[in-house]
Design a protein around this motif. Structure first.
Motif, PDB file in Angstrom:
ATOM      1  N   ARG A   1      38.390  32.463  39.005  1.00 23.01           N
ATOM      2  CA  ARG A   1      38.302  33.742  38.307  1.00 23.01           C
ATOM      3  C   ARG A   1      39.099  34.810  39.040  1.00 23.01           C
ATOM      4  O   ARG A   1      39.427  34.667  40.224  1.00 23.01           O
ATOM      5  N   VAL A   2      39.392  35.879  38.319  1.00 21.11           N
ATOM      6  CA  VAL A   2      40.059  37.059  38.879  1.00 21.11           C
ATOM      7  C   VAL A   2      39.252  38.282  38.466  1.00 21.11           C
ATOM      8  O   VAL A   2      38.823  38.390  37.308  1.00 21.11           O
ATOM      9  N   ARG A   3      39.021  39.193  39.395  1.00 22.83           N
ATOM     10  CA  ARG A   3      38.344  40.443  39.084  1.00 22.83           C
ATOM     11  C   ARG A   3      39.218  41.628  39.487  1.00 22.83           C
ATOM     12  O   ARG A   3      39.804  41.619  40.576  1.00 22.83           O
TER      13      ARG A   3
ATOM     14  N   LEU B   1      40.918  58.093  43.827  1.00 20.56           N
ATOM     15  CA  LEU B   1      41.048  56.965  42.915  1.00 20.56           C
ATOM     16  C   LEU B   1      41.260  55.702  43.740  1.00 20.56           C
ATOM     17  O   LEU B   1      42.213  55.610  44.514  1.00 20.56           O
ATOM     18  N   ASN B   2      40.340  54.743  43.619  1.00 15.69           N
ATOM     19  CA  ASN B   2      40.405  53.481  44.353  1.00 15.69           C
ATOM     20  C   ASN B   2      40.654  52.323  43.394  1.00 15.69           C
ATOM     21  O   ASN B   2      40.194  52.336  42.252  1.00 15.69           O
ATOM     22  N   MET B   3      41.347  51.318  43.894  1.00 15.58           N
ATOM     23  CA  MET B   3      41.591  50.118  43.099  1.00 15.58           C
ATOM     24  C   MET B   3      41.351  48.898  43.974  1.00 15.58           C
ATOM     25  O   MET B   3      41.728  48.875  45.148  1.00 15.58           O
ATOM     26  N   GLY B   4      40.693  47.877  43.423  1.00 18.24           N
ATOM     27  CA  GLY B   4      40.404  46.675  44.186  1.00 18.24           C
ATOM     28  C   GLY B   4      40.206  45.486  43.272  1.00 18.24           C
ATOM     29  O   GLY B   4      40.359  45.573  42.056  1.00 18.24           O
ATOM     30  N   GLY B   5      39.846  44.378  43.883  1.00 21.82           N
ATOM     31  CA  GLY B   5      39.592  43.181  43.101  1.00 21.82           C
ATOM     32  C   GLY B   5      39.608  41.947  43.973  1.00 21.82           C
ATOM     33  O   GLY B   5      39.530  42.016  45.207  1.00 21.82           O
ATOM     34  N   ARG B   6      39.701  40.795  43.310  1.00 20.10           N
ATOM     35  CA  ARG B   6      39.705  39.522  44.028  1.00 20.10           C
ATOM     36  C   ARG B   6      40.395  38.465  43.176  1.00 20.10           C
ATOM     37  O   ARG B   6      40.375  38.524  41.942  1.00 20.10           O
ATOM     38  N   VAL B   7      40.981  37.511  43.872  1.00 21.07           N
ATOM     39  CA  VAL B   7      41.429  36.270  43.257  1.00 21.07           C
ATOM     40  C   VAL B   7      40.630  35.163  43.921  1.00 21.07           C
ATOM     41  O   VAL B   7      40.654  35.023  45.145  1.00 21.07           O
TER      42      VAL B   7
ATOM     43  N   TYR C   1      36.811  44.225  35.335  1.00 23.11           N
ATOM     44  CA  TYR C   1      36.989  43.145  34.378  1.00 23.11           C
ATOM     45  C   TYR C   1      37.160  41.823  35.133  1.00 23.11           C
ATOM     46  O   TYR C   1      37.727  41.797  36.229  1.00 23.11           O
ATOM     47  N   GLU C   2      36.655  40.764  34.517  1.00 18.01           N
ATOM     48  CA  GLU C   2      36.816  39.431  35.079  1.00 18.01           C
ATOM     49  C   GLU C   2      37.610  38.568  34.106  1.00 18.01           C
ATOM     50  O   GLU C   2      37.316  38.523  32.914  1.00 18.01           O
ATOM     51  N   LEU C   3      38.611  37.868  34.628  1.00 18.78           N
ATOM     52  CA  LEU C   3      39.453  36.977  33.844  1.00 18.78           C
ATOM     53  C   LEU C   3      39.236  35.551  34.321  1.00 18.78           C
ATOM     54  O   LEU C   3      39.209  35.288  35.531  1.00 18.78           O
ATOM     55  N   SER C   4      39.080  34.624  33.365  1.00 18.37           N
ATOM     56  CA  SER C   4      38.917  33.207  33.692  1.00 18.37           C
ATOM     57  C   SER C   4      39.481  32.376  32.551  1.00 18.37           C
ATOM     58  O   SER C   4      39.645  32.862  31.423  1.00 18.37           O
ATOM     59  N   ASP C   5      39.807  31.109  32.845  1.00 23.53           N
ATOM     60  CA  ASP C   5      40.307  30.215  31.805  1.00 23.53           C
ATOM     61  C   ASP C   5      39.223  29.939  30.779  1.00 23.53           C
ATOM     62  O   ASP C   5      38.038  29.807  31.113  1.00 23.53           O
ATOM     63  N   LYS C   6      39.630  29.843  29.519  1.00 24.72           N
ATOM     64  CA  LYS C   6      38.678  29.484  28.473  1.00 24.72           C
ATOM     65  C   LYS C   6      38.132  28.079  28.709  1.00 24.72           C
ATOM     66  O   LYS C   6      38.823  27.213  29.234  1.00 24.72           O
ATOM     67  N   ALA C   7      36.895  27.867  28.326  1.00 24.75           N
ATOM     68  CA  ALA C   7      36.267  26.560  28.511  1.00 24.75           C
ATOM     69  C   ALA C   7      36.979  25.470  27.731  1.00 24.75           C
ATOM     70  O   ALA C   7      36.935  24.288  28.096  1.00 24.75           O
ATOM     71  N   THR C   8      37.694  25.853  26.662  1.00 26.55           N
ATOM     72  CA  THR C   8      38.396  24.873  25.840  1.00 26.55           C
ATOM     73  C   THR C   8      39.709  24.421  26.461  1.00 26.55           C
ATOM     74  O   THR C   8      40.362  23.526  25.935  1.00 26.55           O
ATOM     75  N   GLY C   9      40.114  25.019  27.595  1.00 21.36           N
ATOM     76  CA  GLY C   9      41.337  24.621  28.279  1.00 21.36           C
ATOM     77  C   GLY C   9      42.555  25.338  27.746  1.00 21.36           C
ATOM     78  O   GLY C   9      42.470  26.289  26.973  1.00 21.36           O
ATOM     79  N   GLY C  10      43.750  24.874  28.157  1.00 24.98           N
ATOM     80  CA  GLY C  10      44.981  25.530  27.751  1.00 24.98           C
ATOM     81  C   GLY C  10      45.269  26.758  28.585  1.00 24.98           C
ATOM     82  O   GLY C  10      44.702  26.962  29.655  1.00 24.98           O
ATOM     83  N   ASP C  11      46.159  27.604  28.061  1.00 27.78           N
ATOM     84  CA  ASP C  11      46.582  28.791  28.796  1.00 27.78           C
ATOM     85  C   ASP C  11      45.831  30.045  28.375  1.00 27.78           C
ATOM     86  O   ASP C  11      46.133  31.131  28.874  1.00 27.78           O
ATOM     87  N   ASP C  12      44.873  29.945  27.468  1.00 25.34           N
ATOM     88  CA  ASP C  12      44.131  31.111  27.005  1.00 25.34           C
ATOM     89  C   ASP C  12      43.156  31.582  28.075  1.00 25.34           C
ATOM     90  O   ASP C  12      42.660  30.800  28.884  1.00 25.34           O
ATOM     91  N   THR C  13      42.868  32.892  28.039  1.00 26.43           N
ATOM     92  CA  THR C  13      42.034  33.509  29.066  1.00 26.43           C
ATOM     93  C   THR C  13      40.861  34.239  28.445  1.00 26.43           C
ATOM     94  O   THR C  13      41.008  34.945  27.445  1.00 26.43           O
ATOM     95  N   ASP C  14      39.686  34.055  29.031  1.00 24.84           N
ATOM     96  CA  ASP C  14      38.516  34.855  28.672  1.00 24.84           C
ATOM     97  C   ASP C  14      38.513  36.126  29.509  1.00 24.84           C
ATOM     98  O   ASP C  14      38.758  36.091  30.722  1.00 24.84           O
ATOM     99  N   ILE C  15      38.237  37.253  28.880  1.00 32.73           N
ATOM    100  CA  ILE C  15      38.143  38.536  29.577  1.00 32.73           C
ATOM    101  C   ILE C  15      36.727  39.060  29.395  1.00 32.73           C
ATOM    102  O   ILE C  15      36.259  39.251  28.267  1.00 32.73           O
TER     103      ILE C  15
END
Length: 350
Positions: free
Chosen positions: A63-65, A32-38, A86-100
């Motif tokens: 973004r974060v993966r 079992l491997n785990m990885g990603g990026r900031v 999965y990739e996480l990024s800020d919503k285009a509308t701004g604020g603290d919400d996140t797109d997944i």
């Protein structure tokens, strides 16, 4: 192939974890491997003004993966495999919400007679388009207008076989969506073959087609504004790659038909090229992206990318790129389509 060029090759592989992924569990049969990026990225372009009320040319593209990979060996001829990212990024509308965004979510079997996977994954075409989709920023853009050729799509059943110097892949998909595709709910298929003439030189060709059932445009609250039947999307491709002693040269050609609605089926021609050189901890590269249709000008592109990347060990990378837009106003559907771009970034992979 030196370490940094190998890192680029791993990053461009159709299915792979991060080069620095950590093994979090291992026994005699299972891993079992785990990885990603900031990755923090800043983009500067007049094209961003349409997205900023204050007429700002800056856009945060950070973004974060996160990914997990599991392999279980059943016997010498059969293993089970699963991968999700999965990739996480800020919503285009701004604020603290996140797109997944689900980039990958698939599982399958690996056998001595080839591998079979099902789920949200690369199509068979990705093996060839990864010949040129190597740069940190501006490369590998011409295959995203059809779910049958996109880097990632859902509901994909893919078969892959590599024997000596020959690689063959094929896929089918139903009710399938893909990022960037001009239609959704696609039914399609594709097949590619590639052959290594030498250890450094590989050539390939492929064919893919998709019937887009609906071109769906949604409002900000997710409601469907329009939904039109679409025509056929058909793509044929030829690709070549040369990788040797720090040098990476590759080119991809695509042609066929693309459609957004039932009435605008267009012939298209497209080309993607990459020329890069890795020396020590540095990489410099030149890219080219070209896509041309008869009437669907919102799909057209014509640009050159210049990039430099610096690697610090196996985890940290800084890079900067300048995209020179060559698309004329007469071939574009909007002014933003013809604007240059500058992008800089810092990535920490784990």
């Amino acid at each position: 192939m030196n370490k940094k060029l190998l890192a680029l090759a791993v990053a461009a592989a159709s299915v792979s974890t991060a080069a620095s992924a950590a093994t979090i569990y291992k026994d005699d049969t299972s891993t079992l491997n785990m990885g990603g990026r900031v990755e923090v990225r800043a983009n500067f372009s007049d094209a961003n003004k349409d997205q900023n009320a204050n007429d700002n040319t800056y856009k945060d593209a950070s973004r974060v993966r996160l990914n997990i990979e599991g392999i279980q060996k059943y016997n010498d001829d059969l293993s089970f495999y699963g991968f999700t990212e999965y990739e996480l990024s800020d919503k285009a509308t701004g604020g603290d919400d996140t797109d997944i965004n689900t980039r990958y979510l698939f599982a399958g079997i690996q056998t001595t007679y080839g591998d079979l996977y099902y789920g949200h994954q690369d199509t068979s075409f990705t093996y060839l388009t990864n010949f040129t989709d190597v740069a940190e920023n501006f490369s590998g853009s011409i295959n995203e207008y059809s779910a049958a050729t996109a880097d990632r799509a859902d509901n994909v059943l893919r078969y892959a076989l590599s024997v000596d110097r020959l690689t063959v892949q094929a896929h089918i998909q139903g009710n399938s969506d893909a990022d960037g595709a001009v239609a959704s709910d696609n039914n399609g298929y594709g097949i590619i073959a590639a052959y290594k003439l030498t250890d450094a030189l590989e050539i390939g060709a492929g064919w893919a087609a998709a019937d887009g059932n609906a071109n769906i445009i949604k409002g900000s609250n997710g409601n469907i504004l329009t939904s039109d039947d679409t025509g056929k999307n058909q793509t044929y491709t030829a690709a070549v790659k040369y990788v040797n002693d720090g040098l990476w040269l590759a080119a991809t050609y695509e042609g066929g038909k693309v459609s957004s609605t039932e009435n605008d089926e267009d012939d298209f021609n497209a080309a993607d090229a990459y020329a890069g050189y890795t020396f020590g901890d540095n990489n410099v590269n030149l890219t080219y992206n070209y896509y041309d249709t008869d009437t669907q000008k919102n799909l057209n592109m014509n640009n050159i990318g210049l990039e430099y990347a610096r690697y610090f060990g196996d985890h940290a990378t800084v890079y900067g790129a300048y995209m020179i837009n060559l698309l004329s106003d007469s071939d574009a559907a909007s002014d933003a389509q013809t604007d240059d771009q500058i992008q800089i970034g810092l990535r920490y992979a784990f």
